[in-house]
Design an enzyme around this catalytic site. Sequence first.
Site, mmCIF file in Angstrom:
data_model
loop_
_atom_site.group_PDB
_atom_site.id
_atom_site.type_symbol
_atom_site.label_atom_id
_atom_site.label_comp_id
_atom_site.label_asym_id
_atom_site.label_seq_id
_atom_site.Cartn_x
_atom_site.Cartn_y
_atom_site.Cartn_z
ATOM 1 N N ASP A 1 47.508 18.665 61.808
ATOM 2 C CA ASP A 1 47.664 17.269 61.429
ATOM 3 C C ASP A 1 49.119 17.049 60.984
ATOM 4 O OD1 ASP A 1 47.229 14.618 60.981
ATOM 5 O OD2 ASP A 1 45.406 14.886 59.813
HETATM 6 C C1 BGC Z 1 46.163 11.582 60.467
HETATM 7 C C2 BGC Z 1 45.634 11.949 61.825
HETATM 8 C C3 BGC Z 1 46.524 11.404 62.903
HETATM 9 C C4 BGC Z 1 47.939 11.903 62.672
HETATM 10 C C5 BGC Z 1 48.913 11.457 63.736
HETATM 11 C C6 BGC Z 1 47.643 11.868 60.314
HETATM 12 O O1 BGC Z 1 48.161 11.317 59.163
HETATM 13 O O2 BGC Z 1 45.435 12.291 59.482
HETATM 14 O O3 BGC Z 1 44.320 11.491 61.956
HETATM 15 O O4 BGC Z 1 46.047 11.765 64.154
HETATM 16 O O5 BGC Z 1 48.383 11.423 61.420
HETATM 17 O O6 BGC Z 1 49.241 10.136 63.613
#
Ligand code: BGC
Length: 723
Positions: free
Chosen positions: A265
């Site tokens: 993530d």
């Molecule tokens: C979120 C994810 C997301 C990623 C990319 C993160 O802050 O938890 O769900 O896919 O950002 O944008």
Amino acid sequence: MRTLKPQDARRIETLLERMTLTEKLGQLTMMSASHSVTGPVITGHSTGDIRSGRIGNLLNLIGAGAAREMQRIAVEESRLGVPLLIGLDVIHGHRTIFPPPLAETALFDPVAWALTAREAAREAAADGINMTFAPMLDVSREPRWGRTVEGPGESPWVGRVLAEAKVRGFQGTDLTAGDSIAAVAKHFCAYGAVTAGREYASVDISERTLLEVHMPPFAAAVSAGVVAVMPAFTDLAGIPMTAHAGMLRGRLRRELGFEGVLISDYNAVAELIQHGVAADLIEAATLALRAGVDIDMVSGAYLEGLPAALERGLVSHAQIDESVLRVLALKARLGLFEDPYRRGATPESAAALAERRRLARDVGTRSIVLLTNRDDALPLAGALRRVALIGPLGDAAAEMRGPWWCAAPPDAQVSVLAGMRAALPHAEILHASGVDIAGADERGIAAAVQLCDRAEAVVLCLGEAATMSGEAASRAHPGLPGRQRQLAEAVLQRAAARAIPVIAVLFCGRPLMVPWLAERASALLAAWFPGCEAGHALADLLTGRISPSGRTPITWPRAVGQIPLYFGQRSGGRPTDPSGPFSSRYIDESNAPLFPFGHGLTYGHFALSRLRVTPESAAPSATVSVLVDVENQGRRRGEETVFLFTRRLKSRVAPPTLELHAFGKITLDPGARATLTLRLPLAQLSSLGPDLEPALESGTVEILAGPSADLASLLTVRLQVVA
Ligand code: BGC
């Protein structure tokens, strides 16, 4: 790697042999591009990093031209010409916004679930995107947690079915096709169980709950062929998922057989330092790579930390190569080596876009849940001349998008006001916001209330702003924000004095705890965030053009103190007895939810009867048929949803009160009656024994079917499982 064509396998092996360490780490790195007026900017980096091979993947790049240019630099100007993964959070639409996953789950329609993913994939692919960070599969029994809106709600079974449909929709039948994109199942695992519903907080659950509740949707995504998985930001009993070898290499790869790419993530690898398990980027990168994370999203820990980790012998070249091969294999499976420009090559036709908006309207309409409808206050009478549309969500087009809107401009959504005006061209729609969504200013209330004096009905649009659910949007008070309650109370009072109905509509990414409103409004709807066609979708229901059919995919508590409240709870040795003091209950609140899982009214009035199962006794390998008669006793056509639950009467481990195993739908005209048949493969009744091994025990199982998880609404029949 089993799924690669031989020539692709050879190609990526050859590439790997030619790669420098920097180029390898580039493949294990995804950086964020943010689109600016003059073009994309890669945060903290330049396109030179793509040219040099230091960056092998991007996210947050919007626009086919920009995507093509970045891809061109990678393919034509970098030494080895490896194309980029270009990812984006295409969660519920790209330019055409559909309702968010929780709202869409309310359809209980896997065909629609797959279709919106397919259309979102097409639209994103036309913009050069080849990966979406979806589906989000976090089961949530926690309305305080803002990300509940992004997932399938409370049921692991629903999560399974949704996972399968979404993976199929995003990835299509041919992943190399110009309109297919890689799906990333997230957030592995149990993110929905954050302590007290507080975003990013620690997760500490039993292994049984992990296996029974949180893993099944991921298992289904893996079986459906999902090509990537994202570990959650959170820790599981102290071990951050980004560094959890037992979960990633053990449960996900070894037990579920996942062979695809693990992508961290956002910044999660570096955040291992903040978790307190790594001293610096070197240790953070080491932990993540060892745990099996292939791509580091934006933290730069792999680029910065892995060279030193190699020197110190903390990781091996073989470990790095293993991850690089997985990333290259994914690029091959997406057809990027054959044609890196396939996605984004052809702009979509106006007809395709118009068709997609029709789908958005249909899905938007069907996602809305009619929670109450006193004296058939809805649908609105056709001859209305004046309707008061009151509340801060009445003319709030941009909010209708919900939490993820990718490339959708704020004004491309239809507000409720616009939708009502279009649907009721002969009526005057009087409009006032009254208050802001979250402000403290009450000065607009009086003027808004006065509209009641001129209207024959009130539509009261209340709820959350789109950004009040989704990531980083936990709420300790999940009711109406700001001064909306004051507005609503004043409107209810004036409308009651004038004996006109108040139709309250909640826009929200979670169940809002508003028992007072449910008791006093003539009708209450959960509209969630209906997407780009919101106003039309809602007007379709209010005017009766379409009968509501949405069902809440999450139990709707009355009070924050009841959380977590869900239908699968175990009864305990002193089950709830409202009249008995020493039973599992509150002394100051009922145990009952405001609305049970599955609740949702239609304009038809359905009665279920004659539940039967055939055969009545069967071996664990059998599939039985469950039949129930459904009759529409109302005066309007409608669609009924029937849920099939089971309850084991005795088991080695105390069984949940209800387990969901199927759902089905039937549309009937007034007075019509038909039999709905649901199939139940008994293998599904297998449960985890005391040793956490799955087993299907012989014995009596109750089969329960009905319109919701409310026990009183369920018909029951017994089945003998003979092992
Ligand atoms: C979120 C994810 C997301 C990623 C990319 C993160 O802050 O938890 O769900 O896919 O950002 O944008």
